[in-house]
Design a protein around this motif. Structure first.
Motif: not given
Lengths: 580, 190, 434
Positions: A253-257
């Motif tokens: 998973q790769r996410q930006i918050f």
């Protein structure tokens, strides 16, 4: 009369009449069928289409609602079938209609040919009067028509019209009075925010004087909020306006918050997980993780890069703008260089492989389009420092540290300005720029002060001084323009004189340090992995100001904004500051 | 009297001959004047994919029941992405061929597995209606390998293309008959 | 300030250059390991050029046959059969394109635009019927034009239109021709093609408004013979003039007219001129005065008409895509509209400056103003000529097919007793031969 009677009895006449009637009935039926089909397609089909769109939205909101899913699929199939059927029907129906109408017209003519009446030349007529009347009526009709057309034309004359010549002159004048709006923030706007790793200049110095020096984690005194970060990562938070951004990643998973500055509420999550790219996750050390690189922003979009080589842009309100795959980086410990911005260019230091592999490069990507603006190859081995864009006396420079070269570029074009061969393997601390000098660190061995005004290879001339005691391997240096401070992983804080590199003092702290020291309001802020925040005076004499502690693991350098410190632990984000 | 009548007839004939001659001359003049501007081949309509803004007008404005404009795939430009933004809607539930995960309203894109993690996307022209939804998706986040083209096996080549009239970006051009397509990425492949 | 601007410009240009030089795909095409080969993009070929030449050949042959049938053979049934063939071939099979009526647009555009080359086929389609008309009258209209054919087919219950009405309604066709040339020459659109009423019928589908227009015209056409041909067709305007002076003309009788009046109501298109009566004295003076007045007024009529049409150029020019786009952009810039259309979005994406657009639009408008003068003058001249024509009495001593209006359909032949005699002679002659 007798003739007519005879014709009526003629079988050909009867056939003609029969064909006329039959083709008329057939045509009527087809017209009705086509009309029904048309009404269906113009009323029923669009409704269905809208319903499908609604259902698809519901499925996104409730991904596990099997009932809706089944219904949607059924409706979709029905919709497609109807469409194909209708097109087929329309094709055949129209052709049949035309054929039947032609048949009708032909047979009607045939039928009427049987009872054609003879012309009657004996009828009374006054040709002369007719001619005169015709002529005068003709004039009147023409006159009436002309008046009608003229009134339409005159009505048009009264309608407002746009004079484009005038508009063009006006627009030109307006353009000349107005400076062009650049598609990126000004230098000042960058400085007002914390848009990249270690701040706008990448040197870990905050311009704000009202930074709190401590807090109490138990009583929550001096702590504004604390919030959970859904995915792990060692990257530092960045701040633009009212929003804090950071990224997190695992193998898959790769996410930006995006968090709200005031409440810590998670505003949106940007996902870059399912991008195409390498099939296997990259090899990374546990200490590096999959999201070691800090994000950057130009106030229009935010940009994040991951250890897998995926880079993406989201607008500040969370819409994906573009995403790219740069190829999996060949990095011993895992890719960790942070992104930085120059105007509208996202700068990526993509160092990988060995010096001879010719794999390393600097890439500048247009933030709005995601297209490469320039790309420059460099003969360096895989390294972990982050690039910095600084404003020197004469120009902007993009300064990069790597094994073995320290290289400065023109950030607009990627043209190499100067380079110095002074570093070695496993380069990790980032360069800083302060008061005309750049400082780079060769792990465990040297802190080097460099002059930034050279051209070409300046290895022999640019080194001002070098210090060799208390040199870190991970943490970057920080300077207040009169002293330079370094902090080793083991906890030794050293202070060097800015002008000659003479060591002024050193102090040992307990614990391990990965976060780089920062300076705000004449204070040095140190963060140990165990969660200690140590504040000491940034001065030629050692003086401890305050110690605070959070029960969390801190690897990332914090972000400083007006009266606030943002500390990212592996799983949480803390905001330190005085409540209003 | 007789002479007079004869004269009138002669005059009429002369007038007639003059008119006839001058109209023949006019036609010849027109033909000669336009001769330098004629192109021996006919022209056909085509969309310039670089200008096309994928507005969707092609689906509705064609004179044919089924638009002659279809989506075309430049395979050499395609990233063969698993997450194809031309095939899947934004935020797809799953990356599969379920109806809820298809952007195409008619299911005209066929997704075939090639090798991990690559998928091939082909257009089923029988189903494609030329709505350009996939083109928009592919342009926004992908490589832009999907684009609109007039298919000349379907196009009736109207003297004035009615989609061209309705095209907001004025992407329709008359192109020579022997080069009837403007393909994307065509100059990349030999 | 200016220095900085220049800097930014230089940087922007440099970046633009780099962008185009490096245009890299977001997701590089993969290197396949499974031996997968890239499929080719299919490009189905356009219909062969041969089809066009065949159509041109068919047009030539059909025109020749039509001329033979109406002038020599004088057989309405064969003319009708040829007409049905033309409707099926040029209309339904070739989907109505390209046709001589629509080619007016191509000719006008290529005459006035430097970057449009008219296809040879279009020019040939435009010229061929005209050449035939100069020699043989309107043989194109009678049996070759698919638009005429479909109207002729539906003419089931003809009623006659008073000649004064017919005469004045025909001005519409002149106006239509003028506007069609204006619109085509300025590059706005081919209005003849766009509003071709029967094209949707030939193509078995199309724009709903056009379908309705076509059906309405056909419904009218059941009672009023060929309404489009007589009152609207712009090509008929040209054909009429050539037909006036044509070498050979269709004649009602194969011999001398015996003024039997039998053919008086034979023509559903009002194209049979009756013999005229001698002029009554009082009316003669009145009409000559009127004539003098009209001749004096002619320049005034022409000028007013020209002025009206040229000043109607703003609404006319809005049909040009550049002008309508410029107008939309102008209204958006001045906040009359807060939203944007697909067209204005597409324009802004091109990066063209608004000023360029404005000056282009301004140039197009000027063309329309100038063209408006020409078209207006032309229409004014037609109106003046028609008014003058109504005061002049042509002397006719027999029943004649009006050379301009006669569509050479051959309906009147059988009404003439002399024709019946000819036919009998022919058949009896044939019998004699046997």
């Amino acid at each position: 009369m007798t003739n007519e009677k005879q014709n009526k009895l003629s079988p050909w006449h009867q056939t003609a009449v029969a064909i006329t009637l039959i083709s008329a009935i057939v045509a009527c039926i087809i017209v009705i069928a086509i009309s029904i089909s048309y009404v269906k397609t113009t009323i029923v089909q669009p409704e269905r289409e809208e319903q499908l769109v609604r259902l698809k939205q519901i499925i996104i909101d409730q991904p596990n609602n099997q009932q809706v899913l089944d219904f949607l699929r059924e409706l979709d199939l029905e919709f497609r079938k109807q469409r194909t059927a209708r097109i087929e029907f329309a094709k055949k129906g129209n052709l049949l209609l035309i054929i039947s109408l032609i048949a009708f017209a032909l047979s009607f003519k045939w039928a009427s040919a049987f009872k054609q009446q003879l012309p009657n030349p004996c009828k009374e007529s006054n040709d002369l009067a007719e001619q005169i009347i015709n002529a005068s009526w003709s004039r009147r009709a023409i006159l009436a028509g002309v008046i009608l057309l003229a009134s339409i034309a005159i009505y048009n004359l009264t309608q407002p019209d746009i004079d484009f010549d005038k508009a063009s002159v006006l627009a030109k004048a307006e353009n000349e009075n107005k400076p062009p709006i650049p598609a990126f923030p000004t230098f000042e706007e960058f400085n007002d925010n914390w848009p990249a790793f270690r701040g706008p200049q990448g040197n870990g110095v905050s311009k704000h004087a009202n930074i709190p020096t401590g807090f109490n984690a138990e009583t929550k005194e001096g702590m504004l909020w604390q919030t959970n970060v859904p995915l792990p990562g060692f990257n530092s938070p960045i701040v633009w306006g009212e929003k804090v951004f950071l990224s997190g990643a695992t193998e898959t998973q790769r996410q930006i918050f995006c968090f709200d500055v005031n409440s810590g509420e998670l505003l949106w999550t940007g996902d870059l997980s399912s991008l195409p790219g390498a099939t296997e996750p990259p090899d990374v050390m546990e200490d590096t993780g999959f999201a070691a690189s800090s994000m950057t922003t130009d106030g229009i979009n935010v940009y994040a890069i991951f250890a897998s080589g995926h880079i993406g842009a989201f607008s500040l309100d969370g819409k994906k703008v573009w995403a790219r795959y740069l190829g999996i980086p060949d990095s011993t410990y895992g890719y960790a260089s942070s992104l930085t911005m120059y105007q509208n260019l996202v700068i990526v230091q993509y160092d990988q492989g060995e010096t001879d592999d010719e794999l390393s490069k600097m890439i500048a990507i247009n933030g709005q389009t995601g297209k490469t603006a320039w790309e420059t190859k460099r003969s360096v081995a895989n390294s972990w420092p982050s690039p910095i864009v600084v404003k020197t006396e004469s120009s902007f420079q993009l300064i990069t540290a790597a094994d073995p070269w320290v290289i400065s570029y023109d950030p607009a074009t990627g043209k190499q300005l100067w380079q110095i061969d002074c570093l070695g393997t496993d380069s990790a601390p980032s360069p800083i720029y302060a008061n005309g000098l750049a400082f780079v660190i060769m792990p465990y061995s040297e802190l080097i002060a460099l002059d930034t005004n050279g051209q070409g290879d300046v290895t022999e001339t640019a080194i001002k001084w070098a210090a060799d005691e208390g040199i870190p391997d991970i943490c970057s240096p920080v300077s207040n323009d009169s002293e330079v401070f370094t902090l080793t992983t083991g906890g030794t804080l050293s202070c060097f004189n800015f002008s000659d590199g003479k060591k002024l003092w050193e102090k040992e702290f307990d614990g391990e340090f990965n976060a780089s020291p920062s300076i705000a309001a004449d204070n040095l802020f140190l963060f140990s992995i165990k969660g200690d925040m140590i504040v000491v005076k940034a001065s030629p004499k050692f003086e401890e100001v305050r110690r605070s502690k959070i029960n969390d693991k801190v690897y990332a350098s914090p972000a400083f904004m007006d009266g606030k410190i943002f500390i990212r632990s592996v799983e949480n984000l803390y905001c330190i500051g005085a409540a209003n | 009297m007789q002479n007079n009548k004869k004269e009138t007839i002669n005059r009429r004939r002369f007038l007639k001959e003059t008119c006839f001659g001058s109209s023949i001359a006019a036609l010849a003049g027109l033909a000669a004047g336009l001769w330098s501007k004629t192109s021996p081949a006919k022209t056909v309509w085509q969309i310039d994919p670089e200008i096309c803004s994928s507005c969707g007008n092609c689906a509705t404005y064609c004179v044919l029941e089924e638009s002659a404009v279809k989506c075309v795939h430049a395979y050499a430009m395609c990233g063969y992405c698993d997450l194809c933004t031309g095939y899947l809607p934004p935020d797809p539930k799953d990356m599969d061929t379920g109806a809820e995960n298809e952007l195409c309203p008619t299911g005209a894109i066929i997704r075939t597995f090639v090798e991990d993690p690559y998928y091939e996307y082909t257009i089923d022209e029988k189903l494609c209606i030329g709505c350009a939804k996939c083109v928009k998706g592919c342009d926004a986040f992908g490589n832009g390998s999907l684009f609109m083209q007039i298919r000349h096996d379907r196009c009736v080549n109207c003297n004035e293309c009615s989609i061209a009239v309705a095209c907001p970006s004025q992407a329709f051009k008359r192109v020579p008959f022997d080069k009837p397509y403007i393909l994307k990425g065509a100059n990349n492949t030999p | 300030m200016t220095a900085r601007n220049v800097n930014i410009l230089v940087i922007a240009l440099l970046m633009l250059f780099c962008c185009s030089a490096l245009a890299v795909e977001n997701f590089p095409p993969p290197d396949f390991e499974s031996g997968y080969t890239l499929p080719d993009t299919e490009v189905p070929e356009a219909k062969n050029m041969q089809h066009e030449y065949i159509a041109l050949g068919v047009l030539f042959v059909a025109l020749s046959i039509s001329a033979y049938l109406s002038l020599k053979n004088r057989n309405r049934k064969l003319i009708f059969s040829l007409m049905i063939f033309s409707m099926l071939y040029f209309g339904f099979f070739r989907k109505g394109c390209i046709c001589p009526i629509g080619s007016i647009g191509n000719v006008a555009l290529s005459a006035f635009s430097s970057d449009y080359a008219i296809p040879l086929i279009a020019l040939a389609f435009f010229l061929l019927p005209l050449i035939f008309t100069v020699f043989f009258g309107r043989v194109f209209c009678s049996a070759v034009c698919p638009l005429g054919a479909i109207q002729d087919l539906v003419l089931l219950k003809p009623i006659s239109v008073p000649s004064w009405l017919e005469n004045s309604l025909r001005i519409l066709a002149y106006l239509y021709l003028g506007l069609a040339v204006l619109f085509a020459a300025t590059g706005a659109s081919f209005i003849i093609c766009r509003y071709d009423p029967f094209i949707a019928i030939f193509r078995l589908g199309g724009n709903l408004n056009i379908v309705i227009l076509g059906v309405c015209l056909l419904l009218i056409g059941i009672f009023i013979g060929r309404p489009y041909c007589r009152f609207l067709c712009p090509y008929s305007v040209i054909l009429r003039q050539f037909s006036r002076i044509s070498r050979k003309k269709v004649s009602i009788t194969p011999d001398d007219c015996i003024k039997c009046k039998l053919c008086e109501d034979a023509c559903p298109f009002g194209a049979i001129d009756k013999p005229t009566q001698p002029w009554p004295g009082g009316s003669y003076i009145k009409d000559k005065k009127l004539l003098a007045m009209l001749i004096v007024l002619t320049p005034v009529i022409i000028f007013i008409s020209g002025w009206l049409l040229s000043s109607a150029s703003p609404p006319l020019s809005r049909s040009h895509p550049t002008v309508s786009l410029a107008q939309r952009i102008y209204l958006e810039e001045n906040k009359t509209f807060t939203d944007s259309t697909d067209a204005s979005d597409a324009f802004r994406a091109t990066g063209k400056t608004i000023n360029t657009l404005y000056s282009e639009a301004s140039a197009v408008k000027e063309q329309f103003t100038l063209g408006g003068w020409f078209v207006g003058t032309f229409v004014g001249f037609v109106i003046a000529a028609k008014l003058i024509g109504s005061t002049i009495r042509w002397r006719r001593t027999e029943y004649l097919a009006n050379p301009a209006s006669c569509l050479a359909c051959g309906r009147c032949f059988k009404y003439c007793p002399k024709e019946q005699v000819r036919l009998k002679k022919k058949s009896s002659g044939n019998i004699d031969d046997k």
